[in-house]
Structures are given as structure tokens and as C-alpha cells.
Design an enzyme around this catalytic site. Structure first.
Site, short mmCIF file in Angstrom:
data_model
loop_
_atom_site.label_atom_id
_atom_site.label_comp_id
_atom_site.label_asym_id
_atom_site.label_seq_id
_atom_site.Cartn_x
_atom_site.Cartn_y
_atom_site.Cartn_z
CG ASN A 1 48.25 38.39 42.78
OD1 ASN A 1 49.06 37.68 43.39
ND2 ASN A 1 47.10 38.76 43.31
CE1 TYR B 1 40.39 45.81 45.65
CE2 TYR B 1 39.29 46.00 47.77
CZ TYR B 1 39.39 45.43 46.53
OH TYR B 1 38.47 44.48 46.15
CE LYS C 1 37.95 46.10 42.67
NZ LYS C 1 38.10 45.58 41.29
CG ASN D 1 42.04 37.80 51.34
OD1 ASN D 1 42.66 37.86 50.28
ND2 ASN D 1 41.32 38.80 51.79
CB ILE E 1 37.31 35.57 40.84
CG1 ILE E 1 37.50 35.73 42.36
CG2 ILE E 1 35.81 35.51 40.51
CD1 ILE E 1 37.04 37.06 42.93
CG PHE F 1 37.85 38.67 36.75
CD1 PHE F 1 36.98 38.54 37.82
CD2 PHE F 1 37.58 37.96 35.59
CE1 PHE F 1 35.87 37.71 37.74
CE2 PHE F 1 36.48 37.14 35.50
CZ PHE F 1 35.62 37.01 36.57
CB SER G 1 34.68 44.87 46.41
OG SER G 1 34.82 44.57 47.78
CG PHE H 1 29.03 40.05 50.06
CD1 PHE H 1 28.41 40.58 48.93
CD2 PHE H 1 28.82 40.70 51.26
CE1 PHE H 1 27.58 41.70 49.01
CE2 PHE H 1 27.99 41.81 51.36
CZ PHE H 1 27.37 42.32 50.24
C1 UD1 Z 1 39.09 42.49 52.38
C2 UD1 Z 1 38.60 43.82 51.93
C3 UD1 Z 1 37.74 43.67 50.69
C4 UD1 Z 1 38.52 43.00 49.61
C5 UD1 Z 1 39.04 41.69 50.10
C6 UD1 Z 1 39.93 41.15 49.00
C7 UD1 Z 1 38.37 45.24 53.87
C8 UD1 Z 1 37.43 45.88 54.81
N1 UD1 Z 1 37.83 44.45 52.96
O1 UD1 Z 1 37.97 41.77 52.82
O2 UD1 Z 1 37.37 44.92 50.23
O3 UD1 Z 1 37.70 42.84 48.50
O4 UD1 Z 1 39.76 41.86 51.31
O5 UD1 Z 1 41.11 40.71 49.39
O6 UD1 Z 1 39.56 45.42 53.95
N2 UD1 Z 1 40.99 37.63 59.58
C9 UD1 Z 1 41.62 37.14 60.72
N3 UD1 Z 1 42.87 36.66 60.61
C10 UD1 Z 1 43.56 36.64 59.44
C11 UD1 Z 1 42.92 37.14 58.27
C12 UD1 Z 1 41.65 37.64 58.38
O7 UD1 Z 1 41.03 37.15 61.80
O8 UD1 Z 1 44.71 36.21 59.41
C13 UD1 Z 1 39.62 38.15 59.67
C14 UD1 Z 1 39.52 39.61 59.34
O9 UD1 Z 1 39.74 40.40 60.47
C15 UD1 Z 1 38.08 39.70 58.84
C16 UD1 Z 1 37.83 38.32 58.21
O10 UD1 Z 1 38.84 37.47 58.74
O11 UD1 Z 1 37.22 39.87 59.93
C17 UD1 Z 1 37.93 38.33 56.70
O12 UD1 Z 1 39.14 38.97 56.34
P1 UD1 Z 1 39.69 38.99 54.84
O13 UD1 Z 1 39.73 37.62 54.31
O14 UD1 Z 1 40.95 39.78 54.84
O15 UD1 Z 1 38.56 39.73 54.02
P2 UD1 Z 1 37.85 41.15 54.24
O16 UD1 Z 1 38.56 41.98 55.21
O17 UD1 Z 1 36.43 40.88 54.50
#
Ligand code: UD1
Length: 335
Positions: free
Chosen positions: A36, A150, A154, A200, A13, A81, A125, A179
Site C-alpha cells: 500500500n 480492522y 487493533k 478517508n 505515517i 506501522f 487507533s 486520532f
Molecule cells: C476510520 C476508522 C478508523 C481508522 C481510520 C483509518 C471508523 C469508525 N474509523 O476513521 O478506525 O483508523 O478510518 O483509515 O471506521 N466522511 C465523509 N465523506 C467521505 C469520507 C468521510 O463525510 O467521503 C466522513 C465520515 O463519515 C467521518 C469523517 O468524514 O465522519 C472521517 O472519516 P474517515 O476519514 O473515513 O475516518 P474515520 O471514520 O474517523
């Protein structure tokens, strides 16, 4: 040109924000310990904006380095950041997260007060909302107990900022509650650079499409959502970066000892399955995926009410989910 110190400015970011700041007439100065991120980002930034940005390699809690920067440059504001952000790792190494994420904010605030640097934009966040009872979430939605160390850093950092502003330290602060940032610079020169296996969703999707990962696992399809997978608010990183420029502009108009917080999202929720389908459609490529077990600690659904940032910062997203997923894929292909 006003100098803006960007901690973590070589990161995902931070690097996009450096571009947007420069294009808005600011001079970004980057401090990053590269824990990182990669120094090559500086070359890429130069390619995009046509200027070599000033870069200091180091930890933003290193006071002697901060003092050195302040002697060389008059700093008008700071965007903070730099932080660790791996949710899973934070549950295994909580002290590392508390030490780094809170320690660096404390060091920066002390430095800002000493040097009379007024303006700070802080990376928060939507994790501070936990699983909200009502959707979409506004900034007035009560924060909940964090699901991870983590997330707790925040929340604690937001609290520290509130107390520091109350102490009449003479600073003005905006916390932006991000978000889910996705996408990349449309040039494909900078983007998210996950080290190791991505945690992610979107980096995992692009790496699977590229054949680096064999298969994406969807963490649960039996939630109470339209297709059973989780819902998130996916915001293009360029739009998110632009929110920082708007926040800095806004801070300049405020009195001393000012604090406020804004959601930065699109205002729309999309499911994980929708993301995969949209990715496949816009990029005309298949993603190999399977349905797996729920991921512990996952929020089921969350998306932002963006009325506040729309009306006060006059910020509106200009990229769609399709744009985000096209740019993420474009970036993956250049890697
Ligand atoms: C997470 C954190 C958030 C943080 C962000 C930064 C939580 C609740 N939130 O966001 O605070 O700022 O990471 O890294 O932990 N998914 C899959 N398969 C995958 C990866 C993800 O199905 O291989 C799904 C997850 O279950 C989720 C969605 O994709 O429903 C988004 O996941 P992700 O990208 O990890 O973000 P958050 O969990 O929303």
C-alpha cells in the site's frame, strides 16, 4: 546513531516518522512490502533528509528477512506501522486482516525477544473506544466492542502486547492511539497516497478539489453535533510522527516489562463540514459536495483528551487544522 526498524516505513505515517526520527538523531531502517505504498517514497525521503535510508522490501512477518536485518544492523527499537487499515474491506475479508495485522505483530514480538530488542512503539487507533459515552476520551475510557474486523485487530494487538509484557519478555512497549491523521510534509514531497478511491475524508476532499473526483459526499448531516456532521480530532501527520520520537525517547528511560498507552490527537473536535469550509478558506478553492446518507458504523463524535501525552511525553501538537489542510492540498498539487 541508533538503528530503529520501521515496519511500513514507506507508508503515510511511517514515512513522516522516518523523517522526524532521522532529524532527532536516529537511523531509520525501513521494511515495507509496498502493498500500500510506493518505492519512490525512498527517493522523496532522500530529497528531504539528504540521505538514502536503508530499505528492505518484504513482509515484516518474514522471520528470515528480520534475522538477516538483525545480522547486518544492531536494532535498538522497532516502530510497527505495517498493517491493513481499510475498515470497509476488513468487513468483507476479515481473515486477511486478522492474518496480517495480528500475524505480523506476533512475528515481530518473537523476533524482538530472540534478539533482545527492547523497545516497541505500536500503531493503535482511537477506533478501540468505539462511540464513547463521555468526551473527550482519556486513555482510561473503557474500550468497546470493535465496529469492524480492522478495529478488532487493533484491540487484539493491544491485548497481545499487555500479555507479552506481563510474561517478562524483557521488552518495553508504548501503544499510540491515533486520532485522524491528516496533512503532509510541508515540503510537499511526501504525503498520503491512497490507492483507488479514497475512503478517508481529507484525501477525498483534495481529490475533489483537484477535479479527480466529481463530488464529495458528506455522510450524514443530521447527527447530534453543532452542524449535524460527524466530529473528529484531526492531527497533522508531522505532529503524529513526532509523538513516535517522543515515545521512543521515553521508553529508553523505563524498566523492562513496561507497557503504556497514549492518545495522539489535538484535543479538539472538528466537524466534517468545518473541515471542508476550512479547506476552502485556507486554499481559496471550492469543493463540490453534497449531503448524503449516513455511513454505517460511523462514530458520531470523538476527540482526544491529551493530558497524558502532554504531561508524560512532553508532546504538544504544533500544527493547526489550517496548516494540515494547507499541507494536504499542497501535497495533492504535487501529485
Ligand atoms: C476510520 C476508522 C478508523 C481508522 C481510520 C483509518 C471508523 C469508525 N474509523 O476513521 O478506525 O483508523 O478510518 O483509515 O471506521 N466522511 C465523509 N465523506 C467521505 C469520507 C468521510 O463525510 O467521503 C466522513 C465520515 O463519515 C467521518 C469523517 O468524514 O465522519 C472521517 O472519516 P474517515 O476519514 O473515513 O475516518 P474515520 O471514520 O474517523
Amino acid at each position: 546513531m541508533k538503528n530503529i526498524l520501521i515496519t511500513g516505513g514507506a507508508g503515510y505515517i511511517g514515512s513522516h516518522t522516518a523523517v522526524q526520527l532521522f532529524e532527532a538523531g536516529y537511523n531509520p531502517i525501513i521494511i515495507d512490502d509496498l502493498s500500500n505504498s510506493d518505492e519512490k517514497v525512498l527517493d522523496r525521503l532522500e530529497d528531504i533528509i539528504g540521505k538514502r535510508l536503508t530499505f528492505f522490501k518484504g513482509d515484516c512477518s518474514d522471520r528470515s528477512l528480520l534475522d538477516q536485518i538483525a545480522t547486518e544492523y544492531e536494532i535498538a527499537g522497532v516502530i510497527h506501522f505495517a498493517a491493513f487499515k481499510a475498515v470497509g474491506e476488513s468487513t468483507k475479508q476479515p481473515l486477511k486482516y486478522y492474518q496480517n495485522n495480528i500475524g505480523s505483530l506476533l512475528a515481530l514480538l518473537d523476533f524482538m525477544k530472540a534478539k533482545q530488542i527492547k523497545d516497541l512503539v505500536f500503531s493503535s487507533s482511537c477506533t478501540v473506544y468505539g462511540q464513547p459515552d463521555q468526551l473527550p476520551v482519556t486513555e482510561a475510557t473503557p474500550r468497546q466492542d470493535a465496529e469492524s474486523p480492522y478495529g478488532n485487530t487493533k484491540k487484539i494487538c493491544e491485548d497481545i502486547l499487555v500479555d507479552f509484557v506481563k510474561s517478562q519478555a524483557g521488552i518495553r512497549v508504548v501503544s499510540l492511539r491515533y486520532f485522524n491523521p491528516v496533512g503532509a510534509h510541508p515540503s510537499g514531497k511526501i504525503g498520503e497516497l491512497p490507492i483507488g478511491t479514497p475512503a478517508n475524508l481529507v484525501p477525498f476532499v483534495t481529490q475533489t478539489a483537484a477535479g479527480i473526483r466529481e463530488k464529495l459526499t458528506i455522510f450524514g448531516d443530521d447527527y447530534d453535533t453543532i452542524d449535524g456532521s460527524c466530529v473528529r480530532d484531526f492531527i497533522h501527520v508531522m505532529d503524529l510522527a513526532d509523538a513516535h520520537v517522543k515515545a521512543l525517547d521515553y521508553l529508553k528511560e523505563q524498566q523492562d516489562d513496561f507497557y503504556d498507552v497514549f492518545n495522539v490527537g489535538t484535543g479538539n473536535g472538528n466537524t466534517v463540514l468545518e473541515v471542508i469550509r476550512t479547506f476552502e478558506k485556507v486554499n481559496r478553492i471550492k469543493v463540490n459536495f453534497e449531503i448524503g446518507a449516513r455511513r454505517p458504523g460511523d462514530v458520531v463524535k470523538i476527540w482526544a483528551d491529551t493530558t497524558k501525552i502532554n504531561s508524560i511525553l512532553h508532546w504538544h501538537p504544533s500544527y493547526s487544522l489550517e496548516d494540515s489542510l494547507r499541507d494536504s492540498w499542497n501535497w495533492q498539487k504535487t501529485l
